[in-house]
Motif scaffolding. Sequence first.
Motif, PDB file in Angstrom:
ATOM      1  N   GLY A  95     -17.558  -8.730   3.186  1.00  0.00           N
ATOM      2  CA  GLY A  95     -17.136  -9.979   2.570  1.00  0.00           C
ATOM      3  C   GLY A  95     -16.977 -11.097   3.589  1.00  0.00           C
ATOM      4  N   LEU A  96     -16.387 -10.763   4.733  1.00  0.00           N
ATOM      5  CA  LEU A  96     -16.215 -11.764   5.801  1.00  0.00           C
ATOM      6  C   LEU A  96     -17.560 -12.244   6.321  1.00  0.00           C
ATOM      7  CD1 LEU A  96     -13.250 -10.575   8.004  1.00  0.00           C
ATOM      8  CD2 LEU A  96     -13.592 -12.841   7.062  1.00  0.00           C
ATOM      9  N   MET A  97     -18.491 -11.277   6.517  1.00  0.00           N
ATOM     10  CA  MET A  97     -19.826 -11.649   6.987  1.00  0.00           C
ATOM     11  C   MET A  97     -20.474 -12.625   6.020  1.00  0.00           C
ATOM     12  SD  MET A  97     -21.156  -7.968   8.186  1.00  0.00           S
ATOM     13  CE  MET A  97     -22.770  -8.209   8.804  1.00  0.00           C
ATOM     14  N   PHE A  98     -20.357 -12.312   4.714  1.00  0.00           N
ATOM     15  CA  PHE A  98     -20.959 -13.160   3.691  1.00  0.00           C
ATOM     16  C   PHE A  98     -20.376 -14.563   3.752  1.00  0.00           C
ATOM     17  CE2 PHE A  98     -21.074 -14.675  -0.758  1.00  0.00           C
ATOM     18  CZ  PHE A  98     -22.441 -14.786  -0.872  1.00  0.00           C
ATOM     19  N   ALA A  99     -19.051 -14.638   3.926  1.00  0.00           N
ATOM     20  CA  ALA A  99     -18.391 -15.942   3.983  1.00  0.00           C
ATOM     21  C   ALA A  99     -18.900 -16.747   5.178  1.00  0.00           C
ATOM     22  CB  ALA A  99     -16.882 -15.753   4.073  1.00  0.00           C
ATOM     23  N   ILE A 100     -19.067 -16.080   6.329  1.00  0.00           N
ATOM     24  CA  ILE A 100     -19.538 -16.797   7.524  1.00  0.00           C
ATOM     25  C   ILE A 100     -20.961 -17.302   7.309  1.00  0.00           C
ATOM     26  CG2 ILE A 100     -20.040 -16.578   9.969  1.00  0.00           C
ATOM     27  CD1 ILE A 100     -17.861 -14.328   9.942  1.00  0.00           C
ATOM     28  N   VAL A 101     -21.818 -16.441   6.704  1.00  0.00           N
ATOM     29  CA  VAL A 101     -23.194 -16.869   6.427  1.00  0.00           C
ATOM     30  C   VAL A 101     -23.191 -18.099   5.536  1.00  0.00           C
ATOM     31  CG1 VAL A 101     -25.339 -16.213   5.319  1.00  0.00           C
ATOM     32  CG2 VAL A 101     -24.142 -14.572   6.701  1.00  0.00           C
ATOM     33  N   LEU A 102     -22.333 -18.075   4.522  1.00  0.00           N
ATOM     34  CA  LEU A 102     -22.272 -19.192   3.578  1.00  0.00           C
ATOM     35  C   LEU A 102     -21.840 -20.474   4.290  1.00  0.00           C
ATOM     36  CD1 LEU A 102     -23.017 -18.783   0.692  1.00  0.00           C
ATOM     37  CD2 LEU A 102     -20.611 -18.775   0.085  1.00  0.00           C
ATOM     38  N   ILE A 103     -20.819 -20.361   5.138  1.00  0.00           N
ATOM     39  CA  ILE A 103     -20.321 -21.551   5.855  1.00  0.00           C
ATOM     40  C   ILE A 103     -21.417 -22.110   6.756  1.00  0.00           C
ATOM     41  CG2 ILE A 103     -18.715 -22.334   7.630  1.00  0.00           C
ATOM     42  CD1 ILE A 103     -16.740 -20.238   6.541  1.00  0.00           C
ATOM     43  N   LEU A 104     -22.081 -21.207   7.521  1.00  0.00           N
ATOM     44  CA  LEU A 104     -23.088 -21.677   8.475  1.00  0.00           C
ATOM     45  C   LEU A 104     -24.286 -22.292   7.761  1.00  0.00           C
ATOM     46  CD1 LEU A 104     -23.115 -18.917  11.228  1.00  0.00           C
ATOM     47  CD2 LEU A 104     -22.012 -21.125  11.255  1.00  0.00           C
ATOM     48  N   SER A 105     -24.714 -21.687   6.631  1.00  0.00           N
ATOM     49  CA  SER A 105     -25.870 -22.248   5.914  1.00  0.00           C
ATOM     50  C   SER A 105     -25.533 -23.602   5.318  1.00  0.00           C
ATOM     51  CB  SER A 105     -26.331 -21.336   4.784  1.00  0.00           C
ATOM     52  OG  SER A 105     -26.243 -20.017   5.130  1.00  0.00           O
ATOM     53  N   THR A 106     -24.304 -23.731   4.815  1.00  0.00           N
ATOM     54  CA  THR A 106     -23.903 -25.017   4.253  1.00  0.00           C
ATOM     55  C   THR A 106     -23.883 -26.074   5.342  1.00  0.00           C
ATOM     56  OG1 THR A 106     -22.493 -23.730   2.816  1.00  0.00           O
ATOM     57  CG2 THR A 106     -22.196 -26.083   2.766  1.00  0.00           C
ATOM     58  N   LEU A 107     -23.361 -25.703   6.494  1.00  0.00           N
ATOM     59  CA  LEU A 107     -23.354 -26.628   7.634  1.00  0.00           C
ATOM     60  C   LEU A 107     -24.782 -27.013   8.001  1.00  0.00           C
ATOM     61  CD1 LEU A 107     -21.570 -27.787  10.086  1.00  0.00           C
ATOM     62  CD2 LEU A 107     -22.580 -25.898  11.333  1.00  0.00           C
ATOM     63  N   ALA A 108     -25.692 -26.017   7.985  1.00  0.00           N
ATOM     64  CA  ALA A 108     -27.082 -26.274   8.370  1.00  0.00           C
ATOM     65  C   ALA A 108     -27.730 -27.255   7.419  1.00  0.00           C
ATOM     66  CB  ALA A 108     -27.867 -24.968   8.400  1.00  0.00           C
ATOM     67  N   SER A 109     -27.436 -27.124   6.111  1.00  0.00           N
ATOM     68  CA  SER A 109     -28.109 -28.030   5.180  1.00  0.00           C
ATOM     69  C   SER A 109     -27.453 -29.395   5.145  1.00  0.00           C
ATOM     70  CB  SER A 109     -28.130 -27.415   3.786  1.00  0.00           C
ATOM     71  OG  SER A 109     -26.829 -27.120   3.399  1.00  0.00           O
ATOM     72  N   ALA A 110     -26.232 -29.498   5.640  1.00  0.00           N
ATOM     73  CA  ALA A 110     -25.533 -30.785   5.592  1.00  0.00           C
ATOM     74  C   ALA A 110     -25.777 -31.623   6.832  1.00  0.00           C
ATOM     75  CB  ALA A 110     -24.039 -30.560   5.414  1.00  0.00           C
ATOM     76  N   THR A 111     -26.414 -31.037   7.847  1.00  0.00           N
ATOM     77  CA  THR A 111     -26.563 -31.786   9.098  1.00  0.00           C
ATOM     78  C   THR A 111     -28.025 -31.971   9.451  1.00  0.00           C
ATOM     79  OG1 THR A 111     -26.325 -29.680  10.211  1.00  0.00           O
ATOM     80  CG2 THR A 111     -24.402 -31.097  10.175  1.00  0.00           C
ATOM     81  N   ALA A 112     -28.276 -32.914  10.345  1.00  0.00           N
ATOM     82  CA  ALA A 112     -29.625 -33.139  10.854  1.00  0.00           C
ATOM     83  C   ALA A 112     -29.704 -32.575  12.266  1.00  0.00           C
ATOM     84  CB  ALA A 112     -29.925 -34.619  10.872  1.00  0.00           C
ATOM     85  N   ARG A 113     -30.919 -32.412  12.761  1.00  0.00           N
ATOM     86  CA  ARG A 113     -31.103 -31.819  14.081  1.00  0.00           C
ATOM     87  C   ARG A 113     -30.712 -32.801  15.173  1.00  0.00           C
ATOM     88  NH1 ARG A 113     -36.287 -31.022  13.849  1.00  0.00           N
ATOM     89  NH2 ARG A 113     -35.860 -29.301  12.471  1.00  0.00           N
ATOM     90  N   LEU A 114     -29.973 -32.313  16.158  1.00  0.00           N
ATOM     91  CA  LEU A 114     -29.606 -33.146  17.299  1.00  0.00           C
ATOM     92  C   LEU A 114     -30.668 -33.032  18.379  1.00  0.00           C
ATOM     93  CD1 LEU A 114     -25.850 -32.172  17.601  1.00  0.00           C
ATOM     94  CD2 LEU A 114     -26.771 -34.265  16.655  1.00  0.00           C
TER      95      LEU A 114
END
Lengths: 165, 308
Positions: free
Chosen positions: B258-277
């Motif tokens: 469950g924790l792994m799933f939550a981390i994946v979800l957070i990181l993917s959401t961050l990835a789609s909300a940001t642009a490449r630096l």
Amino acid sequence: MKLWNKLMCYSRRHSPWLFHMNSGSCNGCDIELVASLTPRYDAEQLGVRLEGSPRHADILCITGPVTHNAVKAIQTVYGQVCGPKAVVAIGSCPATTNVFIDSRTLDGPLNKHIPVDVFVPGCPPRPDAIIQGVAKAAEILAERGMNPPKTELSIAAVSAEEVQP
Amino acid sequence: MIPDTNLINALARLLIFPGLLFAVPAAWFFLWVERKAVALMQGRVGPPFMQPFFDFIKLLGKTTPPRSGVAGLLMRAWPLIAVSAAAGAVGLLPVLPSSGGFEGDLILLLALLELPSMCIIAAGFSSRSIFGEIGSAREAVLSVAYNVVFLLAIVSVAASQHTFRLEALAQLPASPLRWLGVLAILVCLPAKLHLNPFSLPNAEQEIYSGPMVEYAGPELAMWELSHGLEWVAATGLVATLAAPHITLVWLAALIFVGLMFAIVLILSTLASATARLAIDTTVRFYWQCTLIFAVLAISSALFMRFRS
């Protein structure tokens, strides 16, 4: 073995990766191809992914009426796509050279140079039509994967029923 | 002769849970979650559930370009090394109570986690494509940037609790220092997994797919799989450090997943909300902003160590 073949066939139908190539297009078809990946049309539901490298792709999407400069590049890129592969000609230009017919800068249509599997006519075609063309190409690809052609495909194998001048 | 139960245990870990039998489907699942989360954030429906599996099978059925000589041999070897290193890293995660051996050895785990990115760098250079070389150079710079923080964070967590065994770390009560370390590791994960604010090595709009540009067919399938396994290993590491210690085996495994799933979800959401630096901004971010975290963590760890 039979089950594996079935799975492979199914996977090929459901994971077409595209490589997009412009052979002198006016950019109209190119933006329609990109539009088919946007939220409104969402081609990713079919497993479509636009890849940066022809090595990764299954389906080569070519737009434009094929200029003299583009011929060599088209043949190189076609060779770089690993088999089994299929080609989709997007728009009326690669099918018939469209309004540019008889231009001295052109060496079209596309099927003079590489075998084309699906033509998506239109100037430009709608994104729905492009998605349908890609889905059709994925089916052709899956069949071709099961019965690989003994020699390089000739132009006679092209399905011409979709071409509208 | 009765076989050694330790050996059976170790094999079961490597092959079943959290090893290959769990890790490979989990890798595909996380790859799907990544794509689906991006799609949902963009208001799309996104790929079907089995998509990464279909992609993998399809890639296995494709031909590869002919490669000759040592460079060709190396190019074939890199994805295999990357996959086995990532799978080994997943197998080392101490989800269930262990019985010795290499289980939960933090130093080996860190080395195995680092190996796939080394393989990516080498693969880009041995492909001799200009895009591959640019991608590899970026990956190398990125790796130098985030690894300082990543390693300092882990060392501080380990030093504060006097052990380099992940299992012992997981069983000790969590101190505020460990949360600081977990936070610093979380900040490094997007760079480690090439996710969006730091997706420089495989920046598809600029350098096609970076080091993977010349790969095709089964080799590319192995790269996809190793990326998925890296997801599992990296999120598993954070989950191990963050999970509360529970003796019930199935509950521990459930909380871990469950924790792994939550981390994946957070990181993917961050990835789609940001642009490449850009590369300089990325390096500056890690060396100026995040390094403070790590230095704070390690200095307080050392301070605690001398005081105790």
